[in-house]
Write a protein that holds these residues in place. Structure first.
Motif: not given
Length: 642
Positions: A384-387, A424-431, A556-563, A567-568
């Protein structure tokens, strides 16, 4: 044992003042999350009277079915249902309430507990297994004697204040004023027939709104052996229970208790009794149901004092026989037959997939358990490279959503980031969450944390300024339709509800959310918006347009990190069920839920410990991540533990 009963009653006004100073915000937020769900309030002995009142309060505040049960009833109930559960115990040490907490954990039920000390066995149990959410107060200025008095009143008033707010709580002040209490005590002391009631017994006939009084009076008089008490309501009394007045000699004295608006039925009933001189009529003070319940509890304790005068013992310090102490000391958990079968974490995960409990036997189907094992093998063999992680209910308990993460949890995430994990955090909230995260994490880590706000409408690093996204203009049509519906009164301005590609509403109960979700789905079909989705989690409704999804944060994280995104990247959330706002995040890949799961067998599993949920399970998952030469591996011990 104990202290003089009358001395305890002298402290009622002080108890009210103590409750007024306590912070009940978290308790209120927590209980609000249960709105719309069936719940039980568990109490034994004097705490059962508190449980009855608290159950009534919750039904009044949340319009949600609630039952007061004893610990023994609770254990039996868990074989049939999985209710929300609140355990009440002033000192958190009696064996029955501890057995109830352990039964909840064994049944994979997360429950809450309210205590009036901050150091007790129930809190130790809560700290040891994370299956009990504890709300502990410190009421160390007064301690009850043999009967529950100030602890009972304090427990009830704490929940009253948490559910009904400051204004209603302040309206209780006249009921707890020293002048009123003194006058009420004097009135009860002058009742004619007190000695006769102790000799012949007391038949308590209560109105619908007088039941809290009857429940506690029966408890007080029975536990202190002051009088034999029977309880019935005004109309049950009409169905035969009146015969004992005519056929028994001596007949029990009758006490008819009622609220002001129930006076006609009560007085009409009392007027038909053959001996008016053997009938007391008691009108409770208060207008609302919750105020009448508080008034009733107070009157029950004051009437007990009046009945105790001239008795051979004080109800606050009676001579307790050795056999009674021995019965109280029995451990029900050790003596009752158990139909509980130890289950592995894989079996428990499979039960959660099928939405079944663990009573009476482990219910996981072999093929589902095999799927759990296959997913666990896939997870533990990955690097695992990212969460990518949801926030509310996942990194932070839902009731603490505006208080931020627990500092210990921040430290745990920070340690993983420093060891090289991309987060990374994926959330329904904002500011509001942007500000909370920046204040929680060390500034040196802000550049290593990516946040997808408003369900992926905006994705940016935490070290950049937050930019409010413009709402999808098509949401105006949805907003206008809602304004013209039965839920129009819940619609704030469009600018408050729509952000980017997300339109969100918070409602009072989960039932309201489910009903509105169904209505919005029909509207989406009618207007041809096939790519829009609507999710319901707790009290929140989220409508997403076709370009918005939490899975965009994964991409976004997969593209940014190339993973590889499947699976990662480890995905974590709490609402992975098909209606939940984490469904799209968890529906594929290496995905784990800390609470609710989907029916898919190749994703969205919950391997948390029995009775655990939300942030505690998330942190257990994160503790399972071990750095290796090529990313992080997931430790098998985090999945296969018993």
């Amino acid at each position: 044992m104990g202290k003089p009963y009358s001395d305890e009653l002298d402290a009622f006004a002080d108890t009210y003042q103590w409750v007024a100073k306590q912070d009940v915000a978290r308790l209120g937020h927590f209980l609000n999350r249960w709105s719309g769900d069936y719940a039980v309030v568990v109490g034994s002995g004097g705490s059962y009277s508190a449980a009855f009142a608290v159950a009534l309060f919750r039904e009044l505040a949340h319009h949600s079915p609630t039952t007061a049960v004893t610990p023994l009833e609770f254990a039996a109930l868990l074989r049939r249902l999985s209710p929300r559960a609140l355990l009440l115990s002033a000192e958190g040490k009696n064996r029955d309430i501890l057995a109830a907490a352990r039964a909840a954990e064994a049944a994979d039920l997360a429950c809450a507990a309210l205590t009036l000390t901050q150091c007790n066995p129930l809190l130790d149990l809560a700290r040891g297994n994370d299956a009990v959410r504890a709300f502990a107060f410190q009421m160390d200025w007064v301690k009850d004697g043999y009967l529950a008095t100030n602890s009972l009143l304090a427990t009830v008033l704490l929940v009253y204040r948490a559910l009904f707010g400051e204004s209603d709580f302040h309206n209780l002040a006249p009921l707890l004023s020293r002048g009123r209490l003194d006058n009420r005590r004097d009135t009860f002391s002058r009742l004619v027939g007190l000695e006769d009631a102790k000799r012949s017994g007391l038949l308590v006939v209560h109105s619908a709104r007088g039941q809290a009084f009857a429940v506690d009076l029966e408890s007080k008089l029975a536990e202190s052996a002051l009088a034999i008490v029977q309880v019935t309501d005004l109309r049950q009394f009409a169905h035969g229970r009146h015969l004992q007045i005519a056929l028994h000699s001596p007949a029990p004295l009758t006490l008819v208790v009622f609220s002001p608006d129930e006076r006609p039925l009560a007085t009409a009933t009392a007027s038909l009794l053959p001996d008016p001189g053997r009938c007391w009529q008691l009108e409770l003070d208060g207008g609302s149901d919750q105020d009448l319940a508080v008034s009733g509890l107070i009157d029950a304790m004051l009437l007990t004092e009046a009945l105790a005068k001239g008795a051979a013992h004080d109800p606050g310090q009676p001579p307790v026989p050795d056999f009674g102490r021995a019965i109280h000391a029995l451990d029900p958990a050790a003596l009752l037959p158990s139909d509980q079968v130890p289950v592995s974490r894989l079996e428990l995960a499979s039960n959660r997939k099928m939405s079944v409990g663990v009573h009476p036997i482990a219910s996981g189907r072999p093929e589902v358990i095999e799927a759990a094992a296959a997913f666990a093998q896939r997870l533990t063999s990955s690097r695992i490279k990212a969460v990518v992680c949801d926030f509310d209910g996942t990194l932070c308990r839902a009731e603490n959503r505006f208080e931020g993460m627990d500092p210990g949890h921040v430290d745990q995430v920070s340690s993983l980031i420093r060891q090289g994990l991309k987060f990374a955090i994926a959330t329904g909230r904002g500011d509001s969450l942007h500000d909370t995260l920046r204040s929680s994490f060390d500034p040196t880590l802000h550049g290593d944390i990516t946040v997808g706000y408003y369900s992926g409408s905006v994705i940016s690093r935490l070290d950049t300024d937050f930019v409010q996204p413009a709402p999808n203009p098509d949401f105006k049509e949805l907003w206008s339709w809602l304004r013209s519906s039965a839920y129009g009164n819940l619609c704030r301005s469009l600018g408050d509800l729509a952000r980017g590609g997300q339109f969100s509403m918070r409602l009072k109960s989960s039932q309201q959310c489910l009903r509105l979700q169904g209505a919005i789905r029909h509207w989406l079909d009618d207007t041809g918006r096939a790519d829009w989705r609507v999710f319901c989690s707790g009290h929140s409704i989220d409508v997403l347009d076709g370009a918005t999804s939490k899975r965009l944060v994964v991409d976004h994280m997969a593209k940014l990190l190339g993973i590889d995104s499947t699976s990662e990247i480890l995905r974590l959330g709490d609402a992975g069920h098909e209606n939940g706002n984490d469904f799209e995040l968890l529906r594929t890949g290496l995905s784990l839920s800390c609470e609710r799961v989907s029916f898919a067998l190749d994703s969205c599993w919950n391997f948390g410990a029995p009775g655990n949920n939300q942030a505690e399970v998330t942190m257990a998952y994160l503790r399972g991540l071990v750095p290796s030469d090529d990313g992080f591996r997931f430790s098998p011990s985090a999945l296969y533990a018993r």
